[in-house]
Design an enzyme around this catalytic site. Structure first.
Site, PDB file in Angstrom:
ATOM      1  N   LYS A  36       0.844  -1.204   0.000  1.00 62.81           N
ATOM      2  CA  LYS A  36       0.000   0.000   0.000  1.00 62.81           C
ATOM      3  C   LYS A  36       0.875   1.249   0.000  1.00 62.81           C
ATOM      4  O   LYS A  36       1.698   1.440   0.891  1.00 62.81           O
ATOM      5  CB  LYS A  36      -0.925   0.011   1.219  1.00 62.81           C
ATOM      6  CG  LYS A  36      -1.912   1.168   1.192  1.00 62.81           C
ATOM      7  CD  LYS A  36      -2.966   1.037   2.270  1.00 62.81           C
ATOM      8  CE  LYS A  36      -2.525   1.570   3.596  1.00 62.81           C
ATOM      9  NZ  LYS A  36      -2.393   3.034   3.642  1.00 62.81           N
ATOM     10  N   ASP A  63      -3.422   4.469  -1.792  1.00 62.87           N
ATOM     11  CA  ASP A  63      -4.376   4.910  -0.757  1.00 62.87           C
ATOM     12  C   ASP A  63      -4.410   6.432  -0.725  1.00 62.87           C
ATOM     13  O   ASP A  63      -3.822   7.054   0.159  1.00 62.87           O
ATOM     14  CB  ASP A  63      -3.941   4.316   0.588  1.00 62.87           C
ATOM     15  CG  ASP A  63      -4.980   4.519   1.675  1.00 62.87           C
ATOM     16  OD1 ASP A  63      -6.130   4.878   1.352  1.00 62.87           O
ATOM     17  OD2 ASP A  63      -4.631   4.300   2.856  1.00 62.87           O
ATOM     18  N   LYS A  65      -7.357   8.233  -0.784  1.00 61.91           N
ATOM     19  CA  LYS A  65      -8.589   8.688  -0.107  1.00 61.91           C
ATOM     20  C   LYS A  65      -9.145   9.957  -0.758  1.00 61.91           C
ATOM     21  O   LYS A  65      -9.276  11.005  -0.119  1.00 61.91           O
ATOM     22  CB  LYS A  65      -8.330   8.907   1.390  1.00 61.91           C
ATOM     23  CG  LYS A  65      -7.912   7.635   2.125  1.00 61.91           C
ATOM     24  CD  LYS A  65      -7.890   7.848   3.630  1.00 61.91           C
ATOM     25  CE  LYS A  65      -7.520   6.599   4.389  1.00 61.91           C
ATOM     26  NZ  LYS A  65      -6.113   6.202   4.240  1.00 61.91           N
ATOM     27  N   ASP A  68     -13.681  14.871  -3.390  1.00 61.72           N
ATOM     28  CA  ASP A  68     -13.807  16.164  -4.083  1.00 61.72           C
ATOM     29  C   ASP A  68     -15.104  16.109  -4.888  1.00 61.72           C
ATOM     30  O   ASP A  68     -15.875  15.150  -4.765  1.00 61.72           O
ATOM     31  CB  ASP A  68     -12.562  16.386  -4.974  1.00 61.72           C
ATOM     32  CG  ASP A  68     -12.228  17.864  -5.149  1.00 61.72           C
ATOM     33  OD1 ASP A  68     -13.160  18.663  -5.423  1.00 61.72           O
ATOM     34  OD2 ASP A  68     -11.045  18.210  -5.028  1.00 61.72           O
ATOM     35  N   THR A 124     -10.409   4.285  10.737  1.00 61.32           N
ATOM     36  CA  THR A 124     -10.293   3.433  11.931  1.00 61.32           C
ATOM     37  C   THR A 124      -9.706   4.195  13.121  1.00 61.32           C
ATOM     38  O   THR A 124      -9.689   3.683  14.233  1.00 61.32           O
ATOM     39  CB  THR A 124      -9.432   2.195  11.626  1.00 61.32           C
ATOM     40  OG1 THR A 124      -8.305   2.592  10.836  1.00 61.32           O
ATOM     41  CG2 THR A 124     -10.208   1.155  10.857  1.00 61.32           C
ATOM     42  N   ARG A 215       2.354  -0.438  11.197  1.00 59.90           N
ATOM     43  CA  ARG A 215       3.330  -0.399  12.294  1.00 59.90           C
ATOM     44  C   ARG A 215       3.665  -1.743  12.931  1.00 59.90           C
ATOM     45  O   ARG A 215       4.834  -1.965  13.281  1.00 59.90           O
ATOM     46  CB  ARG A 215       2.876   0.631  13.338  1.00 59.90           C
ATOM     47  CG  ARG A 215       3.110   2.053  12.852  1.00 59.90           C
ATOM     48  CD  ARG A 215       2.338   3.080  13.635  1.00 59.90           C
ATOM     49  NE  ARG A 215       0.911   2.998  13.347  1.00 59.90           N
ATOM     50  CZ  ARG A 215       0.013   3.880  13.771  1.00 59.90           C
ATOM     51  NH1 ARG A 215       0.404   4.910  14.503  1.00 59.90           N
ATOM     52  NH2 ARG A 215      -1.266   3.759  13.450  1.00 59.90           N
TER      53      ARG A 215
HETATM   54  O1  C5P Z   1       0.368   1.397  11.149  1.00 54.98           O
HETATM   55  P1  C5P Z   1      -1.052   0.894  10.949  1.00 54.98           P
HETATM   56  O2  C5P Z   1      -1.160  -0.606  10.900  1.00 54.98           O
HETATM   57  O3  C5P Z   1      -2.026   1.543  11.904  1.00 54.98           O
HETATM   58  O4  C5P Z   1      -1.397   1.414   9.467  1.00 54.98           O
HETATM   59  C1  C5P Z   1      -2.684   1.369   8.947  1.00 54.98           C
HETATM   60  C2  C5P Z   1      -2.677   1.913   7.548  1.00 54.98           C
HETATM   61  O5  C5P Z   1      -4.005   1.850   7.055  1.00 54.98           O
HETATM   62  C3  C5P Z   1      -2.225   3.368   7.394  1.00 54.98           C
HETATM   63  O6  C5P Z   1      -1.480   3.445   6.195  1.00 54.98           O
HETATM   64  C4  C5P Z   1      -3.517   4.144   7.263  1.00 54.98           C
HETATM   65  O7  C5P Z   1      -3.384   5.274   6.415  1.00 54.98           O
HETATM   66  C5  C5P Z   1      -4.443   3.127   6.618  1.00 54.98           C
HETATM   67  N1  C5P Z   1      -5.876   3.310   6.854  1.00 54.98           N
HETATM   68  C6  C5P Z   1      -6.445   3.330   8.109  1.00 54.98           C
HETATM   69  N2  C5P Z   1      -7.804   3.517   8.271  1.00 54.98           N
HETATM   70  C7  C5P Z   1      -8.583   3.664   7.197  1.00 54.98           C
HETATM   71  C8  C5P Z   1      -8.005   3.618   5.910  1.00 54.98           C
HETATM   72  C9  C5P Z   1      -6.643   3.420   5.774  1.00 54.98           C
HETATM   73  O8  C5P Z   1      -5.744   3.157   9.109  1.00 54.98           O
HETATM   74  N3  C5P Z   1      -9.892   3.786   7.336  1.00 54.98           N
END
Ligand code: C5P
Length: 242
Positions: A36, A63, A65, A68, A124, A215
């Protein structure tokens, strides 16, 4: 859609530039099915990030997002279509006209590499109190159900939601939509800024198609071993789901 454990694991390349993203992407290319590319990397490196990462093998998820007016989002989808990625996010909160314009633009992208649009329901990182602050009074579960239905009815191929909502969405929308869940945390892993989280096994048991993990892999002492452990957990959960 029948996806293997590796197809279902997506690594979030949340790095500032290709110099830092490429070495880890190369190491993880045999462990994850999707890479991603987020805003941090794409805004610095642009299409070069897609071109370089496309050589590694995993499918690519851009990603961005998008959110617009319909004509602008449709134009952006066409531009992304020319890059050759597999998944692209748009905010479902952009409304029916925007989602339909995006879906129409995606349908015109090369059939040899179809572009699946994913509607972001509720980030999230947001809980019910944060939603209240932006005028959504009835909580994440209702908002995700509402926006998820809207996005799929508007022609999108899938949704991004948390592990907490994926079972309800799968029940309401059936087997076809690609349901992508970020906020995945192996048992005991740090939650960070995420608010609505779940384990890899729970995500699979609840009907998730693809798990986005950042992470917990990126900050692990051994990222390859961390990815492999999550893949094994996904495989075991798939085994008990079937
Ligand atoms: O580090 P972590 O596991 O929290 O990363 C989650 C990834 O998912 C990040 O790149 C974040 O931008 C993406 N994301 C998210 N919630 C969403 C859509 C995408 O955490 N609703």
């Amino acid at each position: 859609m029948s996806l293997s454990a590796i197809d279902r694991l997506c690594f979030a390349l949340d790095y500032p530039d290709l110099d830092s993203a490429l070495p880890i992407a190369r190491r993880l290319a045999a462990e994850v099915g999707v890479l991603k590319i987020g805003l941090e990397l794409f805004l610095r490196e642009g299409p070069r990030a897609v071109a370089e990462l496309a050589r590694l093998g995993p499918r690519l998820f851009l990603d961005l997002k998008l959110h617009d007016i319909p004509a602008t989002v449709a134009g952006a989808v066409r531009s992304v279509g020319a890059l050759g990625v597999d998944f692209l996010t748009v905010h479902a909160g952009g409304g029916k006209a925007m989602l339909e314009a995006a879906a129409h633009a995606a349908s015109e992208v090369s059939a040899s590499r179809p572009l699946t649009l994913l509607g972001v329901t509720v980030l999230t990182s947001m809980d019910d109190a944060e939603l209240h602050g932006v005028g959504v009074g009835d909580g994440a579960a209702s908002q995700v159900a509402r926006l998820g239905r809207l996005a799929i009815d508007s022609g999108l191929g899938g949704l991004v939601c948390s592990v907490e909502e994926v079972a309800a969405l799968r029940g309401a929308l059936g087997a076809a939509p690609v349901l992508v869940t970020p906020g995945v945390r192996p048992a005991g892993a740090a939650v960070g800024d995420q608010r609505r989280v779940g384990t890899p096994a729970t995500a699979i048991e609840s009907g998730s198609s693809i798990l986005v993990v950042g992470r917990p892999i990126r900050q692990a002492p051994d990222p390859v071993a961390a990815a492999r452990a999550i893949r094994v957990e996904i495989g075991e959960a798939l085994g008990s789901r079937s």
